[in-house]
Design a protein around this motif. Structure first.
Motif, PDB file in Angstrom:
ATOM      1  N   GLU A  91       0.823  -1.206   0.000  1.00 24.22           N
ATOM      2  CA  GLU A  91       0.000   0.000   0.000  1.00 24.22           C
ATOM      3  C   GLU A  91       0.863   1.264   0.000  1.00 24.22           C
ATOM      4  O   GLU A  91       0.556   2.243  -0.676  1.00 24.22           O
ATOM      5  N   TRP A  94       2.062   1.833  -3.349  1.00 30.53           N
ATOM      6  CA  TRP A  94       0.963   2.345  -4.173  1.00 30.53           C
ATOM      7  C   TRP A  94       0.756   3.846  -3.953  1.00 30.53           C
ATOM      8  O   TRP A  94       0.603   4.609  -4.907  1.00 30.53           O
ATOM      9  N   GLU A  98       0.902   6.599  -6.833  1.00 30.70           N
ATOM     10  CA  GLU A  98      -0.319   7.369  -7.076  1.00 30.70           C
ATOM     11  C   GLU A  98      -0.051   8.869  -6.885  1.00 30.70           C
ATOM     12  O   GLU A  98      -0.516   9.695  -7.659  1.00 30.70           O
ATOM     13  N   LYS A 101       1.644  10.241  -9.810  1.00 30.13           N
ATOM     14  CA  LYS A 101       0.702  10.381 -10.917  1.00 30.13           C
ATOM     15  C   LYS A 101      -0.123  11.663 -10.813  1.00 30.13           C
ATOM     16  O   LYS A 101      -0.426  12.317 -11.803  1.00 30.13           O
ATOM     17  N   GLU A 163     -10.273   7.175 -13.194  1.00 27.33           N
ATOM     18  CA  GLU A 163      -8.995   7.493 -12.540  1.00 27.33           C
ATOM     19  C   GLU A 163      -8.962   7.040 -11.076  1.00 27.33           C
ATOM     20  O   GLU A 163      -7.896   6.916 -10.490  1.00 27.33           O
ATOM     21  N   LEU A 165     -10.707   4.313  -9.853  1.00 28.06           N
ATOM     22  CA  LEU A 165     -11.091   2.908  -9.673  1.00 28.06           C
ATOM     23  C   LEU A 165     -10.038   2.102  -8.930  1.00 28.06           C
ATOM     24  O   LEU A 165     -10.361   1.270  -8.080  1.00 28.06           O
ATOM     25  N   GLU A 166      -8.782   2.383  -9.237  1.00 26.36           N
ATOM     26  CA  GLU A 166      -7.707   1.622  -8.597  1.00 26.36           C
ATOM     27  C   GLU A 166      -7.708   1.839  -7.085  1.00 26.36           C
ATOM     28  O   GLU A 166      -7.567   0.906  -6.305  1.00 26.36           O
ATOM     29  N   ALA A 167      -7.884   3.090  -6.691  1.00 29.84           N
ATOM     30  CA  ALA A 167      -7.944   3.399  -5.263  1.00 29.84           C
ATOM     31  C   ALA A 167      -9.121   2.659  -4.624  1.00 29.84           C
ATOM     32  O   ALA A 167      -8.985   2.046  -3.558  1.00 29.84           O
ATOM     33  N   CYS A 168     -10.279   2.702  -5.280  1.00 27.72           N
ATOM     34  CA  CYS A 168     -11.462   2.049  -4.728  1.00 27.72           C
ATOM     35  C   CYS A 168     -11.254   0.536  -4.609  1.00 27.72           C
ATOM     36  O   CYS A 168     -11.708  -0.087  -3.655  1.00 27.72           O
ATOM     37  N   LYS A 169     -10.545  -0.030  -5.591  1.00 26.93           N
ATOM     38  CA  LYS A 169     -10.322  -1.475  -5.561  1.00 26.93           C
ATOM     39  C   LYS A 169      -9.367  -1.905  -4.450  1.00 26.93           C
ATOM     40  O   LYS A 169      -9.452  -3.022  -3.969  1.00 26.93           O
ATOM     41  N   ARG A 170      -8.470  -1.028  -4.046  1.00 24.06           N
ATOM     42  CA  ARG A 170      -7.531  -1.377  -2.955  1.00 24.06           C
ATOM     43  C   ARG A 170      -8.305  -1.814  -1.727  1.00 24.06           C
ATOM     44  O   ARG A 170      -7.954  -2.761  -1.047  1.00 24.06           O
ATOM     45  N   SER A 173     -12.196  -4.201  -2.772  1.00 23.21           N
ATOM     46  CA  SER A 173     -12.170  -5.516  -3.438  1.00 23.21           C
ATOM     47  C   SER A 173     -12.656  -6.634  -2.516  1.00 23.21           C
ATOM     48  O   SER A 173     -12.679  -6.484  -1.290  1.00 23.21           O
TER      49      SER A 173
END
Ligand SMILES: Cc1ncc(CO)c(N)n1
Length: 225
Positions: A91, A94, A98, A101, A163, A165-170, A173
């Motif tokens: 994390e 990540w 992030e 980015k 943009e 979605l990746e954060a939400c999936k962390r 999921s």
């Protein structure tokens, strides 16, 4: 489903404190991600602050691990916490990626008051005298608020910006959901056996986490600084 999980202490508390629980898990910040109206400057603010929080959360989780090794009557507790710590390593990487980015400079984030309060609370829980069931309640609540919040942004019908979605999936999921259910089983088991006074302390800790999570979302929410 086993009866402990179905009628455990945690479910009773969530029901009893549903307004506060919903305040933490369905905060306007999260709803704005879900309906796609979020201001990216809010997300960036959250990102920088949460990186700081997570760095403080690592020693807290390690302190729970230490307590598990000393107090737990179930060997598998340690393995659950250890897997959580392992994902924290991932994390942190990540967050760094992030942040690059989104052009959020992590080296000079000014720690917000609400974040400071939350980190101070974590520190108070790291003291050796704080009971295992109490710190485990906090661990479960901290992780579960994120799980319930971010999984809401992934449900059918949500308009979460790609943009984010990746954060939400962390946290949203299924894998993280499974981890939270393992935490919940452990807390319920510990609380079943806890004396009344300890149970009361754990409940107050649960409420405190919910309040601090709401303040954390409040801090992140809103327009540009
Ligand atoms: C404020 C906050 N609460 C919970 C989590 C979940 O680990 C997080 N990363 N940050």
């Amino acid at each position: 489903m086993d009866p402990v999980e179905k009628n455990g202490v945690i479910d009773r508390w969530v029901k009893k404190h549903l307004v506060l629980y919903t305040g933490a898990t369905r905060h306007p910040f999260i709803l704005s991600i879900r309906d796609g109206t979020i201001d990216f400057s809010s997300f960036k603010r959250w990102l920088g602050q949460d990186y700081i929080f997570v760095r403080e959360f690592v020693p807290f989780a390690a302190s729970v691990l230490l307590k598990a090794s000393k107090n737990s009557d179930d060997n598998s507790d340690m393995e659950v916490i250890l897997s959580g710590l392992a994902s924290l390593s991932d994390e942190i990487s990540w967050f760094k990626q992030e942040a690059a980015k989104w052009d959020v400079p992590l080296s000079d984030v000014v720690v917000h008051k609400s974040n400071q309060n939350y980190c101070r609370f974590l520190e108070s829980l790291m003291l050796p005298a704080v009971e295992y069931s109490v710190v485990f309640t906090a661990l479960w609540a901290i992780e579960t608020v994120y799980q319930e919040s971010f999984s809401h942004c992934l449900e059918d019908g949500s308009k979460t910006p790609p943009e984010l979605l990746e954060a939400c999936k962390r946290w949203g999921s299924e894998g993280f959901g499974e981890f939270c259910r393992s935490l919940k089983k452990i807390v319920n088991r510990c609380l079943e056996k806890a004396p009344d006074e300890e149970l009361k302390k754990a409940e107050v800790t649960f409420l405190h986490v919910l309040e601090l999570e709401i303040e954390f979302w409040d801090m992140s929410h809103g327009g540009p600084k």
